[in-house]
Design a protein around this motif. Structure first.
Motif, PDB file in Angstrom:
ATOM      1  N   ALA A 192      -6.290 -11.787  -8.171  1.00  0.00           N
ATOM      2  CA  ALA A 192      -5.005 -11.370  -7.601  1.00  0.00           C
ATOM      3  C   ALA A 192      -4.604 -10.006  -8.160  1.00  0.00           C
ATOM      4  O   ALA A 192      -4.183  -9.110  -7.422  1.00  0.00           O
ATOM      5  CB  ALA A 192      -3.941 -12.419  -7.903  1.00  0.00           C
ATOM      6  N   ILE A 193      -4.770  -9.831  -9.459  1.00  0.00           N
ATOM      7  CA  ILE A 193      -4.468  -8.539 -10.096  1.00  0.00           C
ATOM      8  C   ILE A 193      -5.318  -7.439  -9.439  1.00  0.00           C
ATOM      9  O   ILE A 193      -4.810  -6.358  -9.094  1.00  0.00           O
ATOM     10  CB  ILE A 193      -4.765  -8.599 -11.620  1.00  0.00           C
ATOM     11  CG1 ILE A 193      -3.858  -9.612 -12.313  1.00  0.00           C
ATOM     12  CG2 ILE A 193      -4.693  -7.214 -12.255  1.00  0.00           C
ATOM     13  CD1 ILE A 193      -2.527  -9.114 -12.801  1.00  0.00           C
ATOM     14  N   GLU A 194      -6.601  -7.726  -9.225  1.00  0.00           N
ATOM     15  CA  GLU A 194      -7.503  -6.729  -8.629  1.00  0.00           C
ATOM     16  C   GLU A 194      -7.061  -6.341  -7.221  1.00  0.00           C
ATOM     17  O   GLU A 194      -7.178  -5.181  -6.825  1.00  0.00           O
ATOM     18  CB  GLU A 194      -8.942  -7.274  -8.576  1.00  0.00           C
ATOM     19  CG  GLU A 194      -9.617  -7.253  -9.938  1.00  0.00           C
ATOM     20  CD  GLU A 194     -10.816  -8.208 -10.022  1.00  0.00           C
ATOM     21  OE1 GLU A 194     -11.301  -8.690  -8.971  1.00  0.00           O
ATOM     22  OE2 GLU A 194     -11.255  -8.485 -11.154  1.00  0.00           O
ATOM     23  N   ARG A 195      -6.555  -7.309  -6.459  1.00  0.00           N
ATOM     24  CA  ARG A 195      -6.094  -6.983  -5.103  1.00  0.00           C
ATOM     25  C   ARG A 195      -4.956  -5.953  -5.148  1.00  0.00           C
ATOM     26  O   ARG A 195      -4.861  -5.087  -4.282  1.00  0.00           O
ATOM     27  CB  ARG A 195      -5.652  -8.251  -4.349  1.00  0.00           C
ATOM     28  CG  ARG A 195      -6.819  -9.104  -3.919  1.00  0.00           C
ATOM     29  CD  ARG A 195      -6.418 -10.396  -3.223  1.00  0.00           C
ATOM     30  NE  ARG A 195      -7.551 -11.304  -3.242  1.00  0.00           N
ATOM     31  CZ  ARG A 195      -8.562 -11.281  -2.366  1.00  0.00           C
ATOM     32  NH1 ARG A 195      -8.525 -10.430  -1.357  1.00  0.00           N
ATOM     33  NH2 ARG A 195      -9.573 -12.108  -2.484  1.00  0.00           N
ATOM     34  N   PHE A 196      -4.096  -6.062  -6.157  1.00  0.00           N
ATOM     35  CA  PHE A 196      -3.010  -5.073  -6.288  1.00  0.00           C
ATOM     36  C   PHE A 196      -3.537  -3.735  -6.795  1.00  0.00           C
ATOM     37  O   PHE A 196      -3.079  -2.677  -6.364  1.00  0.00           O
ATOM     38  CB  PHE A 196      -1.892  -5.614  -7.186  1.00  0.00           C
ATOM     39  CG  PHE A 196      -1.135  -6.740  -6.541  1.00  0.00           C
ATOM     40  CD1 PHE A 196      -0.300  -6.481  -5.456  1.00  0.00           C
ATOM     41  CD2 PHE A 196      -1.283  -8.041  -6.971  1.00  0.00           C
ATOM     42  CE1 PHE A 196       0.381  -7.528  -4.822  1.00  0.00           C
ATOM     43  CE2 PHE A 196      -0.620  -9.085  -6.338  1.00  0.00           C
ATOM     44  CZ  PHE A 196       0.208  -8.836  -5.266  1.00  0.00           C
ATOM     45  N   GLU A 197      -4.510  -3.793  -7.690  1.00  0.00           N
ATOM     46  CA  GLU A 197      -5.112  -2.535  -8.174  1.00  0.00           C
ATOM     47  C   GLU A 197      -5.722  -1.774  -6.998  1.00  0.00           C
ATOM     48  O   GLU A 197      -5.571  -0.566  -6.875  1.00  0.00           O
ATOM     49  CB  GLU A 197      -6.212  -2.831  -9.204  1.00  0.00           C
ATOM     50  CG  GLU A 197      -5.671  -3.204 -10.560  1.00  0.00           C
ATOM     51  CD  GLU A 197      -6.773  -3.618 -11.535  1.00  0.00           C
ATOM     52  OE1 GLU A 197      -7.840  -4.076 -11.083  1.00  0.00           O
ATOM     53  OE2 GLU A 197      -6.544  -3.490 -12.758  1.00  0.00           O
ATOM     54  N   LYS A 198      -6.376  -2.508  -6.114  1.00  0.00           N
ATOM     55  CA  LYS A 198      -7.079  -1.873  -5.002  1.00  0.00           C
ATOM     56  C   LYS A 198      -6.145  -1.167  -4.021  1.00  0.00           C
ATOM     57  O   LYS A 198      -6.574  -0.263  -3.313  1.00  0.00           O
ATOM     58  CB  LYS A 198      -7.930  -2.902  -4.253  1.00  0.00           C
ATOM     59  CG  LYS A 198      -9.263  -3.205  -4.934  1.00  0.00           C
ATOM     60  CD  LYS A 198     -10.148  -4.024  -4.001  1.00  0.00           C
ATOM     61  CE  LYS A 198     -11.362  -4.595  -4.691  1.00  0.00           C
ATOM     62  NZ  LYS A 198     -12.215  -3.628  -5.347  1.00  0.00           N
ATOM     63  N   VAL A 199      -4.883  -1.581  -3.936  1.00  0.00           N
ATOM     64  CA  VAL A 199      -3.948  -0.878  -3.046  1.00  0.00           C
ATOM     65  C   VAL A 199      -3.154   0.185  -3.808  1.00  0.00           C
ATOM     66  O   VAL A 199      -2.230   0.789  -3.269  1.00  0.00           O
ATOM     67  CB  VAL A 199      -2.981  -1.835  -2.307  1.00  0.00           C
ATOM     68  CG1 VAL A 199      -3.762  -2.784  -1.402  1.00  0.00           C
ATOM     69  CG2 VAL A 199      -2.091  -2.601  -3.281  1.00  0.00           C
ATOM     70  N   ARG A 229       0.847  -1.201   0.000  1.00  0.00           N
ATOM     71  CA  ARG A 229       0.000   0.000   0.000  1.00  0.00           C
ATOM     72  C   ARG A 229       0.879   1.245   0.000  1.00  0.00           C
ATOM     73  O   ARG A 229       1.782   1.364   0.839  1.00  0.00           O
ATOM     74  CB  ARG A 229      -0.893  -0.008   1.238  1.00  0.00           C
ATOM     75  CG  ARG A 229      -2.259   0.566   1.025  1.00  0.00           C
ATOM     76  CD  ARG A 229      -3.101   0.390   2.275  1.00  0.00           C
ATOM     77  NE  ARG A 229      -3.729  -0.923   2.362  1.00  0.00           N
ATOM     78  CZ  ARG A 229      -4.880  -1.250   1.756  1.00  0.00           C
ATOM     79  NH1 ARG A 229      -5.514  -0.352   1.027  1.00  0.00           N
ATOM     80  NH2 ARG A 229      -5.392  -2.456   1.878  1.00  0.00           N
ATOM     81  N   GLY A 230       0.666   2.128  -0.962  1.00  0.00           N
ATOM     82  CA  GLY A 230       1.446   3.366  -1.012  1.00  0.00           C
ATOM     83  C   GLY A 230       2.826   3.208  -1.645  1.00  0.00           C
ATOM     84  O   GLY A 230       3.599   4.153  -1.702  1.00  0.00           O
ATOM     85  N   VAL A 231       3.161   2.017  -2.109  1.00  0.00           N
ATOM     86  CA  VAL A 231       4.469   1.804  -2.751  1.00  0.00           C
ATOM     87  C   VAL A 231       4.254   1.736  -4.271  1.00  0.00           C
ATOM     88  O   VAL A 231       3.365   1.036  -4.738  1.00  0.00           O
ATOM     89  CB  VAL A 231       5.128   0.488  -2.269  1.00  0.00           C
ATOM     90  CG1 VAL A 231       6.499   0.312  -2.890  1.00  0.00           C
ATOM     91  CG2 VAL A 231       5.198   0.437  -0.755  1.00  0.00           C
TER      92      VAL A 231
END
Ligand code: PEP
Ligand code: MN
Length: 363
Positions: A153-160, A131-133
């Motif tokens: 999994a891709i969506e989880r990264f998009e969300k952060v 998050r924030g990186v």
């Protein structure tokens, strides 16, 4: 197209292959020693073909007692490899502590392994640690052919807030597979590209093949399916590698493999477009006929269903089904169709007939 959307889409795509040319990520399955990592990196750099160095620091091994990775002590070696070659580096992360260490040592790109993508808890833990990186993340397909899990999994990264994302197609575990270590199931990669066309997708022939002799044909297929790049394992002495020895190749063999690939044009222009458009019109007409023929077949299947209902007959009549299947497979060869293809098609059609007849019998 709205130009702002276009620019955003291009940026997302271009973070990996800036000039539109397929990228090559290469390096050992596992980072073993400083000398091995540095030598591999320098010889890969010398080929002039490699865009990014990979190295497994933490290895997700199927059984305990196998080499589970050199751990954090290998990170300074990768850092040194980057300084000496000028190539960015990527490592696999499977949990928050890996992320912390990778970031501390300035790793450029993170990748998530197939055994991690299957587990939403793990993926979320990694995403939360990011998050924030602002770092790019490549997500390998899960070991089982489940597109939703990969996209999730891709969506989880998009969300952060991660914007530079991409997929790695490394094939799928399948107990009945005889040729590949992981069955490619190319359609799953095509589905990923269709759903997420704004992200790059690269192919990992090493983990699909599990052996050297198949690498180049898989890499060529990936190029012909317009993948954005390749991740291939390379080791200075492959036979002595501490993990995945059978699939690794020397940097020089890798260079030969890359030289042997035909990279074709993805964009259809001018005269080619006119010619292709003509042929595609023919395809469109045939497709319409196909749908019409299938619909007519189903109409008859429903009539049969009605008759079975009235006469209290089972849906499946095994002898009849065998007869149909045989008729189809016999016709495969003479029509330039593979038996495998024709079998898949008639099985799918039959499956639909059964489900339509079920509806009738149970109504
Ligand atoms: C690897 O890249 O070395 C690896 C462990 O791959 P996968 O997650 O595809 O099994
Ligand atoms: Mn490996």
């Amino acid at each position: 197209m709205d130009t702002t959307i276009k620019t955003q889409t291009e940026n997302r795509m271009n973070w990996l292959n800036k000039d539109g040319r397929p990228v090559l990520i290469a390096g050992p399955c596992s980072v073993e020693t400083e000398d091995q990592m540095i030598q591999t990196a320098q010889r890969l750099k010398a080929t002039g073909k490699v865009d990014m160095l990979r190295g497994g620091i933490w290895k997700p091994r199927t059984r305990p007692g196998m080499f589970e990775g050199i751990g954090a002590k290998g990170l300074p070696w990768m850092q040194k490899a980057r300084e000496l070659t000028g190539l960015p580096i990527t490592v696999e992360v499977a949990k928050a502590s890996h992320v912390q260490l990778a970031l501390e040592f300035g790793v450029d790109v993170l990748w998530v392994g197939a055994r991690t993508t299957v587990n939403p808890f793990s993926v979320q833990e990694i995403a939360d640690a990011l998050r924030g990186v602002d770092i790019p993340v490549l997500v390998k397909n899960p070991i089982n052919p489940d597109l939703a899990l990969w996209l999730g999994a891709i969506e989880r990264f998009e969300k952060v807030g991660i914007t530079r994302l991409g997929g790695i197609h490394r094939g799928f575990s399948n107990a009945s597979e005889k040729v590949f270590r992981n069955r490619p199931q190319w359609q799953m990669a095509i589905d990923f590209k269709t759903e997420l066309s704004h992200y790059p997708l690269i192919n990992d022939p090493s983990h699909i093949c599990g052996r050297r002799d198949l690498l180049s044909s898989v890499a060529q297929k990936a190029m012909d399916l317009n993948f954005d790049g390749l991740m291939i394992e390379s080791h200075i002495t492959p036979d002595e590698a501490w993990s995945d020895a059978k699939q690794q190749i020397t940097p020089e063999v890798l260079a030969d493999l890359i030289n042997g690939l035909v990279v074709r044009e993805a964009i259809v222009r001018g005269e080619m477009k006119t010619k292709l458009d003509q042929l595609r019109k023919d395809i469109d007409i045939i497709d319409e006929e196909l749908v019409h023929v299938l619909a007519s077949r189903m109409n008859v299947a429903r009539e049969i269903g009605q008759y079975k209902k009235e006469n209290n007959l089972t849906i499946l009549q095994t002898d009849r089904w065998k007869e149909v299947l045989e008729k189809f497979t016999q016709k495969a060869g003479t029509n330039k169709l593979s038996e495998d293809f024709i079998t898949k098609i008639i099985k799918a059609v039959h499956d639909e007939s059964i489900s339509q007849q079920e509806d009738i019998l149970n109504s």
